[in-house]
Design a protein around this motif. Structure first.
Motif, PDB file in Angstrom:
ATOM      1  N   VAL A  40      -2.594  24.939  36.679  1.00  0.00           N
ATOM      2  CA  VAL A  40      -1.454  25.574  36.479  1.00  0.00           C
ATOM      3  C   VAL A  40      -0.640  24.793  35.555  1.00  0.00           C
ATOM      4  O   VAL A  40      -0.144  25.322  34.563  1.00  0.00           O
ATOM      5  CB  VAL A  40      -0.784  26.391  37.707  1.00  0.00           C
ATOM      6  N   GLN A  41      -0.290  23.491  36.004  1.00  0.00           N
ATOM      7  CA  GLN A  41       0.559  22.809  35.174  1.00  0.00           C
ATOM      8  C   GLN A  41       0.294  22.409  33.848  1.00  0.00           C
ATOM      9  O   GLN A  41       0.951  22.571  32.851  1.00  0.00           O
ATOM     10  CB  GLN A  41       1.102  21.562  36.111  1.00  0.00           C
ATOM     11  N   HIS A  42      -1.243  22.225  33.695  1.00  0.00           N
ATOM     12  CA  HIS A  42      -1.695  21.864  32.662  1.00  0.00           C
ATOM     13  C   HIS A  42      -2.708  22.717  31.927  1.00  0.00           C
ATOM     14  O   HIS A  42      -3.364  22.436  30.858  1.00  0.00           O
ATOM     15  CB  HIS A  42      -2.550  20.413  32.927  1.00  0.00           C
ATOM     16  N   ALA A  43      -2.696  23.958  32.319  1.00  0.00           N
ATOM     17  CA  ALA A  43      -3.428  25.009  31.684  1.00  0.00           C
ATOM     18  C   ALA A  43      -2.973  25.066  30.235  1.00  0.00           C
ATOM     19  O   ALA A  43      -4.224  25.550  29.361  1.00  0.00           O
ATOM     20  CB  ALA A  43      -3.109  26.348  32.259  1.00  0.00           C
ATOM     21  N   ASP A  44      -2.061  25.206  29.744  1.00  0.00           N
ATOM     22  CA  ASP A  44      -1.485  25.134  28.218  1.00  0.00           C
ATOM     23  C   ASP A  44      -2.314  24.273  27.430  1.00  0.00           C
ATOM     24  O   ASP A  44      -2.674  24.441  26.307  1.00  0.00           O
ATOM     25  CB  ASP A  44      -0.211  25.394  28.156  1.00  0.00           C
ATOM     26  N   GLU A  45      -2.330  22.950  27.955  1.00  0.00           N
ATOM     27  CA  GLU A  45      -2.951  21.709  27.239  1.00  0.00           C
ATOM     28  C   GLU A  45      -4.341  22.290  27.073  1.00  0.00           C
ATOM     29  O   GLU A  45      -5.040  21.872  25.993  1.00  0.00           O
ATOM     30  CB  GLU A  45      -2.491  20.608  27.986  1.00  0.00           C
ATOM     31  N   TRP A  46      -4.915  22.595  28.211  1.00  0.00           N
ATOM     32  CA  TRP A  46      -6.526  22.657  28.146  1.00  0.00           C
ATOM     33  C   TRP A  46      -6.811  23.836  27.187  1.00  0.00           C
ATOM     34  O   TRP A  46      -7.858  23.694  26.423  1.00  0.00           O
ATOM     35  CB  TRP A  46      -6.864  23.125  29.687  1.00  0.00           C
ATOM     36  N   ILE A  47      -5.802  24.920  27.268  1.00  0.00           N
ATOM     37  CA  ILE A  47      -6.396  26.123  26.309  1.00  0.00           C
ATOM     38  C   ILE A  47      -6.120  25.564  24.685  1.00  0.00           C
ATOM     39  O   ILE A  47      -6.785  25.792  23.846  1.00  0.00           O
ATOM     40  CB  ILE A  47      -5.221  27.271  26.613  1.00  0.00           C
ATOM     41  N   ARG A  48      -5.148  24.959  24.539  1.00  0.00           N
ATOM     42  CA  ARG A  48      -4.810  24.381  23.123  1.00  0.00           C
ATOM     43  C   ARG A  48      -5.796  23.503  22.585  1.00  0.00           C
ATOM     44  O   ARG A  48      -6.410  23.615  21.405  1.00  0.00           O
ATOM     45  CB  ARG A  48      -3.418  23.490  23.251  1.00  0.00           C
ATOM     46  N   VAL A  49      -6.461  22.538  23.193  1.00  0.00           N
ATOM     47  CA  VAL A  49      -7.398  21.490  22.963  1.00  0.00           C
ATOM     48  C   VAL A  49      -8.470  22.172  22.746  1.00  0.00           C
ATOM     49  O   VAL A  49      -9.404  21.885  21.789  1.00  0.00           O
ATOM     50  CB  VAL A  49      -7.383  20.321  23.763  1.00  0.00           C
ATOM     51  N   SER A  50      -8.769  23.181  23.568  1.00  0.00           N
ATOM     52  CA  SER A  50      -9.969  23.922  23.491  1.00  0.00           C
ATOM     53  C   SER A  50     -10.173  24.836  22.120  1.00  0.00           C
ATOM     54  O   SER A  50     -11.145  24.668  21.494  1.00  0.00           O
ATOM     55  CB  SER A  50     -10.466  24.816  24.817  1.00  0.00           C
ATOM     56  N   CYS A  51      -9.018  25.531  22.058  1.00  0.00           N
ATOM     57  CA  CYS A  51      -8.862  26.344  20.840  1.00  0.00           C
ATOM     58  C   CYS A  51      -8.817  25.456  19.559  1.00  0.00           C
ATOM     59  O   CYS A  51      -9.606  25.983  18.475  1.00  0.00           O
ATOM     60  CB  CYS A  51      -7.405  27.344  20.712  1.00  0.00           C
ATOM     61  N   GLU A  52      -8.269  24.352  19.626  1.00  0.00           N
ATOM     62  CA  GLU A  52      -8.223  23.612  18.338  1.00  0.00           C
ATOM     63  C   GLU A  52      -9.608  23.105  17.929  1.00  0.00           C
ATOM     64  O   GLU A  52     -10.237  22.971  16.789  1.00  0.00           O
ATOM     65  CB  GLU A  52      -7.285  22.389  18.253  1.00  0.00           C
ATOM     66  N   ALA A  53     -10.589  22.878  19.099  1.00  0.00           N
ATOM     67  CA  ALA A  53     -11.942  22.255  18.741  1.00  0.00           C
ATOM     68  C   ALA A  53     -12.638  23.329  18.153  1.00  0.00           C
ATOM     69  O   ALA A  53     -13.659  23.065  17.407  1.00  0.00           O
ATOM     70  CB  ALA A  53     -12.376  21.778  20.165  1.00  0.00           C
ATOM     71  N   LYS A  54     -12.407  24.659  18.620  1.00  0.00           N
ATOM     72  CA  LYS A  54     -13.317  25.914  18.044  1.00  0.00           C
ATOM     73  C   LYS A  54     -12.691  26.464  16.972  1.00  0.00           C
ATOM     74  O   LYS A  54     -13.198  27.599  16.729  1.00  0.00           O
ATOM     75  CB  LYS A  54     -13.658  26.546  19.479  1.00  0.00           C
ATOM     76  N   GLN A  55     -11.759  25.978  16.506  1.00  0.00           N
ATOM     77  CA  GLN A  55     -10.829  26.722  15.375  1.00  0.00           C
ATOM     78  C   GLN A  55     -10.485  28.086  15.802  1.00  0.00           C
ATOM     79  O   GLN A  55     -10.774  28.981  14.819  1.00  0.00           O
ATOM     80  CB  GLN A  55     -11.661  26.413  14.167  1.00  0.00           C
ATOM     81  N   ILE A  56      -9.905  28.236  17.007  1.00  0.00           N
ATOM     82  CA  ILE A  56      -9.333  29.705  17.264  1.00  0.00           C
ATOM     83  C   ILE A  56      -7.971  29.465  17.438  1.00  0.00           C
ATOM     84  O   ILE A  56      -7.227  28.600  17.831  1.00  0.00           O
ATOM     85  CB  ILE A  56     -10.142  29.901  18.703  1.00  0.00           C
ATOM     86  N   ALA A  57      -7.204  30.651  16.950  1.00  0.00           N
ATOM     87  CA  ALA A  57      -5.770  30.630  16.868  1.00  0.00           C
ATOM     88  C   ALA A  57      -5.324  31.007  18.322  1.00  0.00           C
ATOM     89  O   ALA A  57      -5.699  31.898  19.212  1.00  0.00           O
ATOM     90  CB  ALA A  57      -5.370  31.901  16.065  1.00  0.00           C
ATOM     91  N   VAL A  58      -4.515  30.117  18.727  1.00  0.00           N
ATOM     92  CA  VAL A  58      -4.169  30.092  20.263  1.00  0.00           C
ATOM     93  C   VAL A  58      -3.439  31.301  20.859  1.00  0.00           C
ATOM     94  O   VAL A  58      -3.023  31.404  21.734  1.00  0.00           O
ATOM     95  CB  VAL A  58      -3.368  28.866  20.699  1.00  0.00           C
ATOM     96  N   ASP A  59      -2.761  32.061  19.770  1.00  0.00           N
ATOM     97  CA  ASP A  59      -1.962  33.127  20.176  1.00  0.00           C
ATOM     98  C   ASP A  59      -2.794  34.446  19.630  1.00  0.00           C
ATOM     99  O   ASP A  59      -1.907  35.458  19.581  1.00  0.00           O
ATOM    100  CB  ASP A  59      -0.569  33.000  19.308  1.00  0.00           C
ATOM    101  N   ARG A  60      -4.034  34.319  19.398  1.00  0.00           N
ATOM    102  CA  ARG A  60      -4.694  35.448  19.244  1.00  0.00           C
ATOM    103  C   ARG A  60      -5.718  35.898  20.332  1.00  0.00           C
ATOM    104  O   ARG A  60      -5.965  35.327  21.198  1.00  0.00           O
ATOM    105  CB  ARG A  60      -5.421  35.390  17.991  1.00  0.00           C
ATOM    106  N   PRO A  61      -5.993  37.339  20.418  1.00  0.00           N
ATOM    107  CA  PRO A  61      -6.803  37.826  21.412  1.00  0.00           C
ATOM    108  C   PRO A  61      -7.975  36.958  21.696  1.00  0.00           C
ATOM    109  O   PRO A  61      -8.491  36.848  22.899  1.00  0.00           O
ATOM    110  CB  PRO A  61      -7.120  39.378  20.960  1.00  0.00           C
ATOM    111  N   VAL A  62      -8.687  36.421  20.657  1.00  0.00           N
ATOM    112  CA  VAL A  62      -9.903  35.639  20.645  1.00  0.00           C
ATOM    113  C   VAL A  62      -9.619  34.480  21.679  1.00  0.00           C
ATOM    114  O   VAL A  62     -10.501  33.987  22.109  1.00  0.00           O
ATOM    115  CB  VAL A  62     -10.562  35.451  19.392  1.00  0.00           C
ATOM    116  N   ALA A  63      -8.616  34.045  21.779  1.00  0.00           N
ATOM    117  CA  ALA A  63      -8.159  32.763  22.513  1.00  0.00           C
ATOM    118  C   ALA A  63      -8.273  33.213  24.114  1.00  0.00           C
ATOM    119  O   ALA A  63      -8.537  32.180  24.720  1.00  0.00           O
ATOM    120  CB  ALA A  63      -6.696  32.519  22.383  1.00  0.00           C
ATOM    121  N   SER A  64      -8.480  34.321  24.602  1.00  0.00           N
ATOM    122  CA  SER A  64      -8.834  34.676  25.748  1.00  0.00           C
ATOM    123  C   SER A  64      -9.936  34.017  26.165  1.00  0.00           C
ATOM    124  O   SER A  64     -10.208  33.808  27.537  1.00  0.00           O
ATOM    125  CB  SER A  64      -9.010  36.286  25.944  1.00  0.00           C
TER     126      SER A  64
END
Length: 563
Positions: free
Chosen positions: A51-75
């Motif tokens: 829970v504490q580090h979820a945002d960081e996990w999501i951010r680095v994964s989206c960056e690596a796959k070139q996904i916008a972190v604030d778009r539905p595909v980030a799900s």
């Protein structure tokens, strides 16, 4: 050899691997006698860190796959990363607390015996996690092998671990889905009671910093070490005398290279002599040419469109870099709605923007599977549906997992639903590579009237998971089902792999998971690519799994209904 962070001291030399294994051996000795409530404390501490580090996990994964972190595909990265892991940790802790309090596991329903005399164990919906609301219309059960009865349906590892030698496992992580290496390692620790040396795949070794934070409680307890490095490091792990077992997620070619060697002639001779290079116990998940079988019949337009979107979701998720991505649609040549259905699939694919082709070798594999090299943007590949593929013309579409965004459709001759289903079972069993998972789309009326025949067909399917009207990726994400290839795999012919992970109820003698779902889903499933609030719904699920309860349901309902 490139090596990093193999111990708490984070040294950078080969001797560090030996030191890490020694530390893990010490942890494995303590794990044998660690009280279940202490195990729960470790699980809960990791959950809090997720829970504490979820945002960081999501951010680095989206960056690596070139996904916008604030778009539905980030799900995709939300749900297949911290969301899945958090659900798993909650289920593990609940299972351990049940064992501590009652000596057994509390199942989410009553056992039943199917028409074949098989014991079927309910594993979904789980009441404490409000699955009946969150996964509306879905039910799942584990079918056990014929020799298993109620007295022998659970693993006894919790009772026998004190008498077993302390063991260290080497886990070679997957590079595509970020939760896979995490849940694989946790299964080894808490369900096989082995300390783990986890090697991240070079494709997603960007997870190293966040994993070190999330799993610090296990690292401090000498139950886990996380490494990243090149192939030489992987080879050293495989050959290390202090590593007792191995688990890998990847290609069957990687499995065969590890077990039998890279030289084709020597490999064949070793297989004939049953003389593997590696004698450690090996478990694995090795991919699949995942089939989706459409049983002919009359479907409403709503049902047809919903099934098309389920299928398209299975193709486009994670840019199709999934072993559960549909690679083969099996239809009847005489089905009157075949063209309408395939046109819906093509139309829905056209609505999904191309994705960054992040996995190495994608363009070469695409050209082999699709038969052409796309022009234009070299960083993405087009969603491609090949109609009327035939095994005699393009055998690689049936025999090789392309691991790229190409899906083929093939036709069988039988037109009557009952005869078609029998033909389809034989076809996917015998002509299509893999034993991991498959889906059957079935007309409602036929399904209700032919329950016994359907159960016979499910029983005959040599797959670890069989899904009715639903994408098999759901089975992976639920975590209560066992996940892995069919138990018919052998070391010489593993197909989709050996053994299982997840399986949070600790069932033994597993034949397969069966997931039941409706033809039409409402509200729209969060994994549909057209879901407009999928990212916000995914984040609401993380907050819910942080502390499941009715007060955290309104946000889930709100975003689900707006999808």
């Amino acid at each position: 050899m490139a090596i990093d962070s193999v111990s708490k001291r984070q040294p950078h030399d080969i001797a560090a691997l030996d030191a890490a294994v020694i530390e893990l051996r010490s942890g494995a000795e303590r794990l044998k006698v660690l009280p279940l409530l202490d195990c729960c404390e470790l699980v809960d501490a990791c959950a809090a860190a997720v829970v504490q580090h979820a945002d960081e996990w999501i951010r680095v994964s989206c960056e690596a796959k070139q996904i916008a972190v604030d778009r539905p595909v980030a799900s995709e990265e939300i749900l297949a990363g911290p969301g899945t892991l958090l659900r798993y940790l909650r289920l593990v802790a609940a299972a351990f607390r049940d064992l501590h309090q009652t000596g057994t596991r509390r199942l989410p329903g009553s056992l039943r015996t199917n028409s074949l005399g098989r014991l079927c164990v309910p594993i979904l919906p789980v009441g404490s996690l409000y699955d009946r609301l969150i996964f509306q219309g879905l039910q799942a059960e584990t079918w056990l092998q014929p020799h298993v009865d109620e007295a022998s349906m659970f693993c006894d590892v919790w009772q026998t671990r004190r008498d077993r030698p302390a063991r260290v496992a080497g886990v070679l992580g997957a590079g595509n889905v970020s939760a896979i290496p995490a849940t694989d390692a946790l299964h080894k620790i808490f369900y096989e009671f082995e300390a783990v040396l986890l090697k991240l795949n070079p494709v997603n070794e960007y997870l190293m910093p966040v994993f070190m934070k999330i799993f610090q409680p296990l690292i401090d307890a000498d139950l886990l070490r996380i490494v990243r490095g090149d192939r030489e490091l992987g080879t050293a792990m495989v050959q290390h005398d202090g590593i007792d077992t191995l688990h890998l997620t990847g290609s069957h070619l990687t499995h065969d290279a590890i077990v039998w060697g890279t030289d084709p002639q020597q490999r064949a001779q070793r297989q004939r002599d049953n003389s593997p290079l590696v004698t450690k116990t090996i478990t694995s998940e090795l991919g699949n040419v995942t089939p989706w079988v459409i049983v002919p019949g009359e479907y409403s337009r709503r049902q047809l469109k919903s099934q098309a979107e389920h299928l398209v979701a299975s193709i486009v998720a994670n840019a199709s870099y999934n072993c559960v991505a549909t690679k083969l649609i099996v239809t009847s040549r005489g089905w009157s709605q075949r063209e309408e259905f395939l046109d819906l699939v093509d139309s829905l694919l056209a609505d999904v923007p191309p994705r960054y082709a992040y996995y190495p070798g994608s363009r070469e594999r695409f050209e082999r599977a699709a038969g052409f090299m796309p022009s234009g943007d070299e960083e993405s590949l087009p969603w491609t549906l090949i109609r009327d593929a035939r095994p005699d013309r393009t055998p690689h579409l049936f025999e090789e997992e392309s691991f790229v965004c190409v899906c083929a459709e093939t036709q069988l001759d039988e037109a009557a639903p009952d005869r078609f289903l029998e033909q389809a079972v034989d076809f996917v069993n015998d002509r299509v590579f893999g034993t991991l998972c498959c889906t059957l789309t079935l007309p409602d009326a036929w399904r209700k009237q032919h329950r016994t025949q359907l159960e016979r067909a499910i029983d005959r399917l040599r797959y670890g998971s069989v899904c009715l009207n639903q994408w098999s990726g759901i089975v992976y994400g639920l975590m209560t089902p066992a996940w892995g290839g069919h138990h018919s795999g052998t070391l010489a012919a593993p197909a989709s792999g050996l053994g299982h992970v997840h399986n949070t109820f600790g069932l033994a003698g597993i034949d397969k998971t069966v997931l039941f779902g409706p033809l039409s889903s409402s509200p729209k499933p969060v994994w549909f690519p057209s879901h407009r609030t999928a990212d916000r719904l995914g984040r609401s699920l993380i907050r819910f799994y942080e502390k499941a309860g009715p007060m955290r349901l309104p946000a889930i309902i709100y975003h689900a209904l707006r999808g």
